[in-house]
Design a protein around this motif. Structure first.
Motif, PDB file in Angstrom:
ATOM      1  N   GLY B  26      34.507  46.372  30.958  1.00 22.47           N
ATOM      2  CA  GLY B  26      35.389  46.664  29.832  1.00 22.47           C
ATOM      3  C   GLY B  26      36.639  47.413  30.267  1.00 22.47           C
ATOM      4  O   GLY B  26      37.682  47.326  29.625  1.00 22.47           O
ATOM      5  N   CYS B  29      39.849  45.430  30.649  1.00 16.63           N
ATOM      6  CA  CYS B  29      40.541  44.796  29.515  1.00 16.63           C
ATOM      7  C   CYS B  29      42.010  45.237  29.477  1.00 16.63           C
ATOM      8  O   CYS B  29      42.317  46.411  29.356  1.00 16.63           O
ATOM      9  CB  CYS B  29      39.833  45.156  28.222  1.00 16.63           C
ATOM     10  N   ASP B  38      41.824  38.116  32.344  1.00 15.92           N
ATOM     11  CA  ASP B  38      41.544  39.195  31.402  1.00 15.92           C
ATOM     12  C   ASP B  38      40.500  38.726  30.385  1.00 15.92           C
ATOM     13  O   ASP B  38      39.537  39.425  30.074  1.00 15.92           O
ATOM     14  CB  ASP B  38      42.848  39.579  30.682  1.00 15.92           C
ATOM     15  N   ALA B  42      36.424  39.892  30.028  1.00 16.91           N
ATOM     16  CA  ALA B  42      35.950  40.391  28.731  1.00 16.91           C
ATOM     17  C   ALA B  42      34.780  39.538  28.231  1.00 16.91           C
ATOM     18  O   ALA B  42      33.826  40.070  27.648  1.00 16.91           O
ATOM     19  CB  ALA B  42      37.080  40.399  27.710  1.00 16.91           C
TER      20      ALA B  42
ATOM     21  N   LEU C  82      36.053  45.238  21.849  1.00 17.78           N
ATOM     22  CA  LEU C  82      36.382  44.484  23.066  1.00 17.78           C
ATOM     23  C   LEU C  82      36.769  43.044  22.706  1.00 17.78           C
ATOM     24  O   LEU C  82      37.744  42.500  23.228  1.00 17.78           O
ATOM     25  CB  LEU C  82      35.191  44.512  24.040  1.00 17.78           C
ATOM     26  N   GLN C  86      40.406  41.518  23.378  1.00 15.68           N
ATOM     27  CA  GLN C  86      40.435  40.268  24.139  1.00 15.68           C
ATOM     28  C   GLN C  86      41.203  39.195  23.363  1.00 15.68           C
ATOM     29  O   GLN C  86      42.018  38.471  23.931  1.00 15.68           O
ATOM     30  CB  GLN C  86      39.006  39.797  24.399  1.00 15.68           C
TER      31      GLN C  86
END
Lengths: 95, 252, 332
Positions: B26, B29, B38, B42, C82, C86
């Motif tokens: 994480g 990120c 990226d 993730a 996250l 993303q």
């Protein structure tokens, strides 16, 4: 200042078996394997994919919009290619 | 110890492995070498968080003391975390992150495959899902090991250094102690040391494709399963636990 | 929000009248313009500017929220955050792709961001200081963004409109994610409620600024409107956002930090207090509290990744050469 460009690839996704691949977008990758992985990681994050195609953008040959009339207008008048051109009495039923 | 306490311990180890590794991933990120990468990192981190959640929830059920997944994940002291040391190693450069993911995934692929036929139906179900996820993790990491190893002079040096730095932490994944023995005995897991051959074969073949040589095998570090960690874990926990420690007992 | 990308846009164009009229006729007939279609230079330039700045906003926008991934309070929140950050990376990527159809490479627009030549939305120069800020960003910043983005789905340029459709679909969970965080806080302890109110206090005005300054009546005759790149004035969208958001704040039991905010029966909408446009221009010009950090971080990421990108290219060219050689041997 710009570094060497990483090639651009077009991504086509088959969402479900039975459907054709559809253009989803593009990604950058140095080679085909990386392009497939990137396409998977970018364009199938919500269960949209069953199959992926990638093709280098530079390998795609596109028709020129200037030729649009020449290429596509002539078909507009050929209405006899469409089923509604033909008169069939209603009592014949579905045809 | 009863079978239940062994099982609880075993589950904690497994869940901690996934949580700590996902915490590390994480951190990437917004910082990966390309946008595409990226998203890839993730995705892996999200798979690992998902796996850790299933395992913590199950562990909480097994323990049956009213704790839930978040209690287990966030509110323990450092010595009570049981992840393997490799999971907590810093991201370093991209080569280190890839080497860490490569070594771990090369183990997790046969591990989850075997776990699919565990006596423990819950773990078998978790394994069925995890198997597919880690298969992709391994493929992703392997492709990068090959490219970095066989890329530029700089990437090659970085990849060699990363494999060397992390190899010493790989032995711990195959360890069998009292807890693992109890699990093998009751058919919960297969003997992890029996997965060594397949792991080595995977690692050797990818490293060969990367035109690199295997790191020297020598001493292997250990301690994570007993809560003896490297200094890195404490810093991970100070971020991971920040909210739960600052505002104890609240609902978020 | 992304109409900020039009600030200082130069819609000037030099084509002859017949060309411009034919183009305008297509726009007026709501025909989408596609990459290879003839288009005025000014149209192309305006779009490149807006799309790339929109993309930069997504990429820089990963930073304030990314700052909290390692500290999210529960595993469920961590996964959602996250996934959201993303998504922002993904949306930046879709938009860079849309810009590329207009003839600028990702490398070029990245350079423009890193050199400071290109801007990104002012909102991302405000810091995410507490967990409640993650809630407020999702609720307010994504809420404001979606107002603009839904309209952009009908933009006259096909690839931009298509990217926006995909983005809007994916972003539908972002605002809900943020609002759910706010609900949890507002149902929680006094301390949690204070966190929520404090976040609203700090993010309310910057969120209103996201729509850009009032343009006056001239906006309807502006080139971007005529070309249907932009479809509503900044003030119209801002009002729409306020009208949607005030009841949501009431539901949470939070107070909008604007003493002049009141319902106007006649216009069936809220009147609001003065927005500090001096602050807006200061932040746009680079003196927000985070401007320097945001760019520095992005430059560092770019620099640190260079060797990886070079390695991937080096590997590809080595092996492409190998494949060609193998093919030749096979042919002989």
């Amino acid at each position: 200042m710009s570094e060497t460009a990483t090639p651009l690839w077009e991504v086509f996704i088959r969402a479900r078996n039975g459907l054709s691949h559809k253009h989803a977008g593009s990604i950058h990758a140095a080679d085909a394997e990386m392009a497939l992985q990137a396409a998977r990681d970018v364009y199938t994050r919500r269960g949209e994919g069953q199959s992926i195609w990638v093709a280098r953008s530079s390998d795609i040959i596109a028709s020129d919009p200037v030729d649009k009339d020449m290429l596509f207008e002539p078909t507009a008048s050929k209405i006899y290619r469409h089923p509604t051109f033909y008169d069939i009495p209603d009592d014949v039923g579905n045809m | 110890m009863t079978d239940k306490t062994y099982l609880f311990q075993y589950l904690l180890r497994l869940a901690d492995d996934h949580l700590i590794l996902s915490q590390r991933l994480g951190e990437w990120c917004g910082e990966a070498p390309t946008l595409e990468e990226d998203l890839a990192l993730a995705n892996i981190a999200l798979d690992l968080i998902g796996q850790s959640r299933s395992i913590y929830s199950y562990a909480a059920d097994v323990e049956n003391k009213g704790r839930d997944e978040d209690h287990l994940a966030f509110v323990r002291v450092e010595r009570d975390y049981r992840n393997a040391l490799i999971a907590e190693q810093p991201n370093g450069d991209f080569a280190h992150t890839i080497a860490r993911q490569f070594f771990v995934s090369a183990f997790m692929v046969p591990f989850w495959r075997e776990m699919e036929s565990s006596n423990d139906l819950m773990l078998a179900a978790i394994a069925a899902k995890a198997s597919k996820e880690v298969a992709y993790h391994l493929r992703h990491a392997s492709e990068w090991v090959i490219r970095l190893g066989d890329g530029t002079e700089e990437s090659r040096e970085r990849m060699i250094e990363a494999l060397d730095d992390l190899f010493i932490f790989t032995g711990e994944m195959f360890e069998v102690d009292e807890t693992v023995e109890a699990m093998i005995r009751s058919g919960v897991c297969t003997d992890p040391s029996s997965l060594m051959g397949e792991w080595l074969q995977t690692v050797q073949s990818v490293i060969a494709q990367a035109t690199l040589e295997m790191p020297d095998t020598g001493f292997m570090q250990t301690g994570g399963r007993m809560g003896r960690h490297t200094e890195h874990l404490g810093h991970i926990l100070s971020e991971l636990q920040y909210m739960q420690r600052t505002y104890p007992g609240q609902v978020w | 929000m992304y109409s900020q990308g039009l600030i200082g846009a130069d819609g000037k164009t030099h084509e002859d009248e017949a060309f411009l009229n034919a183009f305008q006729a297509r726009i007026d007939a709501e025909q989408k313009i596609e990459p290879n279609d003839p288009m005025p230079q000014g149209y192309r330039k305006t779009l490149i500017r807006q799309i790339s700045q929109h993309a930069h906003s997504e990429i820089i926008g990963m930073q304030p929220e990314g700052n909290w991934i390692s500290r999210a309070p529960t595993l469920r929140r961590k996964a959602a955050l996250l996934a959201k950050v993303q998504d922002e990376g993904g949306h930046g990527l879709y938009l860079y792709s849309a810009a590329e159809t207009l003839g600028v490479s990702r490398e070029e627009v990245t350079d423009q961001l890193l050199s400071g030549a290109a801007k990104y939305s002012s909102i991302f120069n405000y810091p995410a200081l507490t967990w409640a800020d993650i809630g407020a960003i999702g609720w307010l910043v994504d809420g404001a963004a979606i107002m603009n983005q839904i309209v952009l789905c009908r933009c006259s340029y096909g690839p931009y409109a298509r990217a926006m459709i995909r983005i809007c679909k994916e972003e539908s969970f972002h605002q809900r994610q943020g609002y759910e965080i706010m609900i949890a806080l507002c149902n929680g302890s006094d301390e949690q409620k204070e966190l929520a109110q404090d976040a609203l206090n700090r993010f309310w005005w910057p969120s209103l600024m996201m729509f850009g300054p009032p343009e006056g009546d001239s906006v309807h005759s502006s080139q971007s409107m005529i070309w249907k790149i932009k479809r509503f004035s900044n003030d119209d969208l801002r009002d729409k956002f306020i009208n949607a958001t005030v009841p949501q704040a009431e539901h949470l039991g939070l107070t909008i930090p604007d003493p002049d905010l009141k319902w106007n029966e006649q216009k069936q909408g809220y009147d609001h207090g003065d927005i500090d446009w001096n602050e807006f221009w200061r932040v746009v010009k680079g003196d927000g509290i985070c401007n320097r950090d945001r760019l520095k971080k992005r430059r560092k990421v770019h620099r640190n990744g260079a060797w990886v990108r070079e390695a991937a290219l080096a590997f590809a060219s080595k092996h492409a050469a190998q494949q060609t050689a193998d093919a030749q041997i096979a042919a002989e």
